[in-house]
Scaffold this active site. Structure first.
Site, PDB file in Angstrom:
ATOM      1  N   HIS A 154      19.923  44.383  73.532  1.00  0.00           N
ATOM      2  CA  HIS A 154      18.214  44.193  72.808  1.00  0.00           C
ATOM      3  C   HIS A 154      17.445  45.362  72.350  1.00  0.00           C
ATOM      4  CE1 HIS A 154      20.407  42.338  76.296  1.00  0.00           C
ATOM      5  NE2 HIS A 154      18.837  41.307  76.002  1.00  0.00           N
ATOM      6  N   GLU A 195      26.684  28.872  76.324  1.00  0.00           N
ATOM      7  CA  GLU A 195      26.937  29.598  75.818  1.00  0.00           C
ATOM      8  C   GLU A 195      28.813  30.017  76.412  1.00  0.00           C
ATOM      9  OE1 GLU A 195      23.920  32.525  76.666  1.00  0.00           O
ATOM     10  OE2 GLU A 195      23.870  32.264  79.080  1.00  0.00           O
ATOM     11  N   ASP A 223      26.812  34.775  73.198  1.00  0.00           N
ATOM     12  CA  ASP A 223      27.361  35.068  74.236  1.00  0.00           C
ATOM     13  C   ASP A 223      28.748  33.716  73.362  1.00  0.00           C
ATOM     14  OD1 ASP A 223      27.037  36.865  76.173  1.00  0.00           O
ATOM     15  OD2 ASP A 223      25.298  35.483  76.652  1.00  0.00           O
ATOM     16  N   CYS A 278      19.407  29.090  70.513  1.00  0.00           N
ATOM     17  CA  CYS A 278      18.793  30.128  70.204  1.00  0.00           C
ATOM     18  C   CYS A 278      19.257  31.356  70.191  1.00  0.00           C
ATOM     19  CB  CYS A 278      17.969  30.259  72.319  1.00  0.00           C
ATOM     20  SG  CYS A 278      19.008  30.928  72.952  1.00  0.00           S
TER      21      CYS A 278
HETATM   22  C1  PEP Z   1      23.027  33.700  73.302  1.00  0.00           C
HETATM   23  O1  PEP Z   1      23.948  34.323  74.226  1.00  0.00           O
HETATM   24  O2  PEP Z   1      23.388  33.147  72.185  1.00  0.00           O
HETATM   25  C2  PEP Z   1      21.225  33.962  74.295  1.00  0.00           C
HETATM   26  C3  PEP Z   1      21.009  33.420  73.467  1.00  0.00           C
HETATM   27  O3  PEP Z   1      21.306  35.328  75.307  1.00  0.00           O
HETATM   28  P1  PEP Z   1      21.241  36.839  74.990  1.00  0.00           P
HETATM   29  O4  PEP Z   1      21.315  36.718  73.321  1.00  0.00           O
HETATM   30  O5  PEP Z   1      20.653  36.932  75.985  1.00  0.00           O
HETATM   31  O6  PEP Z   1      22.445  36.565  75.768  1.00  0.00           O
HETATM   32 MG    MG Z   2      23.757  34.825  76.561  1.00  0.00          MG
END
Ligand code: PEP
Ligand code: MG
Length: 537
Positions: free
Chosen positions: A186, A427, A451, A498
């Site tokens: 993050h 994912e 993921d 995403c």
């Molecule tokens: C992902 O897993 O690609 C995603 C966008 O979610 P996060 O990175 O928040 O797990």
């Molecule tokens: Mg994710």
């Protein structure tokens, strides 16, 4: 030279500001006599009162009345004669000023935490703040005020919590360096959102680097040069100039539609973690929000955000985006995203455990509060909901049932709301493999490659020995992506991406070829992604 992982592009040149973890251990403080300890305590209270009054004034100007009132509430609590007299009584019984402040505040914290009312529980975190500040003043510990660091500062810390990051003034911070984290952690996501160069996972950085040391941070190569000589400094100033020029040239893509050479129009959206980031997306030419990571509203605080607080955040984003699409992901906690107060049991394999949609379906009170807030906010824009970590069709049906129930409840209560389309994040390998079935239930797909790559490749991203396998270009991961897009197309639903791979210049031509409709990337990568798509056949 120090090595780490370059997670946010750019060159940061400046002076180190090292943020050390502070210890509030007062076991070495000796009791003198009661009068002396009381004087120390009362001076600390006085200083705290002065500082907080001043801070409240500044906050009132910069953030508004509501935030200032929280600080003024701290003062009222501390001015309560009962609290202070309890501390004095403790000192009379032989406690140091530190021990007295700690004991009395902790008593209030325990008392407030045990109450079933949200507002009272909030007061526990206020008292925690009072306690930590009094101890800091008594122990003479100076804290770095992140929001007030001078221009050209390179922030160095073990890690950044969301509340630390929210105080960063991006105009003054040249780069970020931490000891932990990787491309999808993050701190990395937030650094990219703010367009600040960042290198993470630099072993022991906050001990090796000293305050005011001159640093060059290379966010491309993941390296940090300490005390650079003149020629190195010139070399990097030149590189920085060229990089900024290249960035400037991207502004031509700002208000143009993103069209491939073959004439196909694509959407380029931004990923956000907090309501204020919506402005960042707009300023960087984003056409919508493809992922609002709502767990940030839940992290780094003592209690779950209320429905009202969530409504405020979601409606702020919807209003800011002024009719542009906003995809809100429901709470995705567990795994690497810890939230202490939600009492998620310690698990042997948290990444395969009780997280994201699984947790929400089993804790429908928390899930419903979020959904109610989203439905109410949906009146103010084009909001869609997206479910994380789906592995079965049943999970989607159950989530949709809960969403329908929330709408019914709101109607009964006479509260206005709007129905929202429900999409699914792809994912997990399971979701990709049954994407034909999920497409019958979902209004849209969004592929989460962060993921998906880990789960398809069975790789723990934090384990350096196997990190080479964490690669979106492995044929198995590419097949999972292609299959998902194909199944979405066959069902006639839109499909986006995403995960971080959506801005990978090497992957974009393939994604365009397969027919991906929407690319949701960090705000700072939006224009470059638009350019890369425009260059595709
Ligand atoms: C992902 O897993 O690609 C995603 C966008 O979610 P996060 O990175 O928040 O797990
Ligand atoms: Mg994710």
């Amino acid at each position: 030279m120090l090595k780490g992982i370059g997670v946010s592009q750019g060159y940061g040149i400046g002076k180190a500001v090292v943020i050390k973890d502070i210890s509030l251990d007062y076991s070495a403080v000796k009791y003198t006599d009661a009068e002396d300890q009381k004087n120390r305590l009362h001076s600390a209270v006085e200083k705290y009162t002065e500082d907080t009054k001043q801070l409240a004034q500044e906050v009132r100007k910069s953030a508004g009345d509501k935030e200032a009132e929280i600080l003024e509430g701290h003062l009222m609590m501390l001015q309560d004669p009962f609290m202070l007299s309890q501390m004095d009584d403790n000192i009379d019984s032989g406690a140091t000023a530190e021990a007295a402040a700690n004991t009395v505040c902790t008593m209030f914290i325990d008392m407030f935490s045990g109450v079933d009312d949200e507002l009272t529980r909030q007061r526990a975190s206020d008292v925690k703040d009072i306690r930590d500040n009094l101890l800091r003043l008594l122990l003479g510990i100076q804290c770095v005020d992140i929001s007030a660091v001078p221009k050209g500062s390179v922030l160095v810390a073990k890690d950044f919590t969301p509340s630390m990051t929210s105080r960063i003034n991006k105009d003054n911070v040249a780069a970020i360096v931490t000891e932990v984290g990787g491309v999808t952690s993050h701190s990395a996501i937030l650094a990219r959102a703010m367009g600040i160069p960042a290198v993470l996972s630099v072993a022991n950085a906050s001990n090796i680097i000293s305050d005011s040391q001159e640093l060059i941070v290379d966010g491309f190569k993941g390296k940090i040069i300490t005390e650079p000589n003149r020629s190195l400094l010139d070399e990097y100033l030149q590189k920085q100039k060229e990089y900024l020029k290249e960035k400037e040239s991207l502004t031509q893509y700002f208000s143009k539609a993103t069209v491939t050479k073959g004439g196909v129009v694509k959407k380029v959206y931004g990923n956000i973690g907090k309501a204020e980031d919506a402005q960042n997306v707009l300023q960087n030419g984003g056409e919508g929000i493809g992922l609002f990571r709502t767990e940030f509203l839940f992290m780094d605080r003592e209690h779950e955000p209320t429905e009202e607080e969530q409504f405020e955040a979601y409606s702020t984003v919807a209003k800011a985006m002024d009719g542009k699409e906003v995809i809100i992901r429901t709470l995705d906690i567990g795994g690497d995203k810890a939230v202490d107060y939600l009492s998620i049991d310690k698990e042997e394999n948290p990444f395969l455990g009780h997280r994201a949609i699984r947790y929400c379906l089993d804790n429908s009170d928390i899930f419903k509060k979020q959904i109610r807030a989203i439905l109410r906010a949906a009146q103010y824009g084009d909001i869609k909901v997206m479910l994380p970590l789906v592995t079965t069709v049943d999970e989607v049906r159950r989530a949709k049932d809960i969403i329908a129930k929330c709408a019914e409840e709101l109607k009964k209560e006479g509260l206005s709301y709007k129905q929202v389309p429900v999409g699914v994040m792809i994912e997990t390998p399971s979701a990709a493999l049954i994407s034909d079935l999920l497409a019958k239930e979902a209004a849209f797909f969004s592929i989460g490659t962060n993921d998906l790559t880990g789960y398809v490749m069975a790789v723990d991203r934090g384990n350096a020995k196997v990190s080479g396998l964490y690669d979106v270009f492995q044929p198995s991961v590419l097949r999972a992506i292609e299959m998902t897009i194909k199944n979405a197309k066959a069902a006639g639903i839109p499909v986006g991406m995403c995960g971080e791979a959506a801005s990978d210049s090497r992957l974009i031509p393939l994604l365009v070829e397969w027919g991906l409709d929407e690319f949701s990337v960090s705000p700072s990568s939006i224009l470059q992604t638009r350019k890369n798509i425009c260059h595709c056949d």
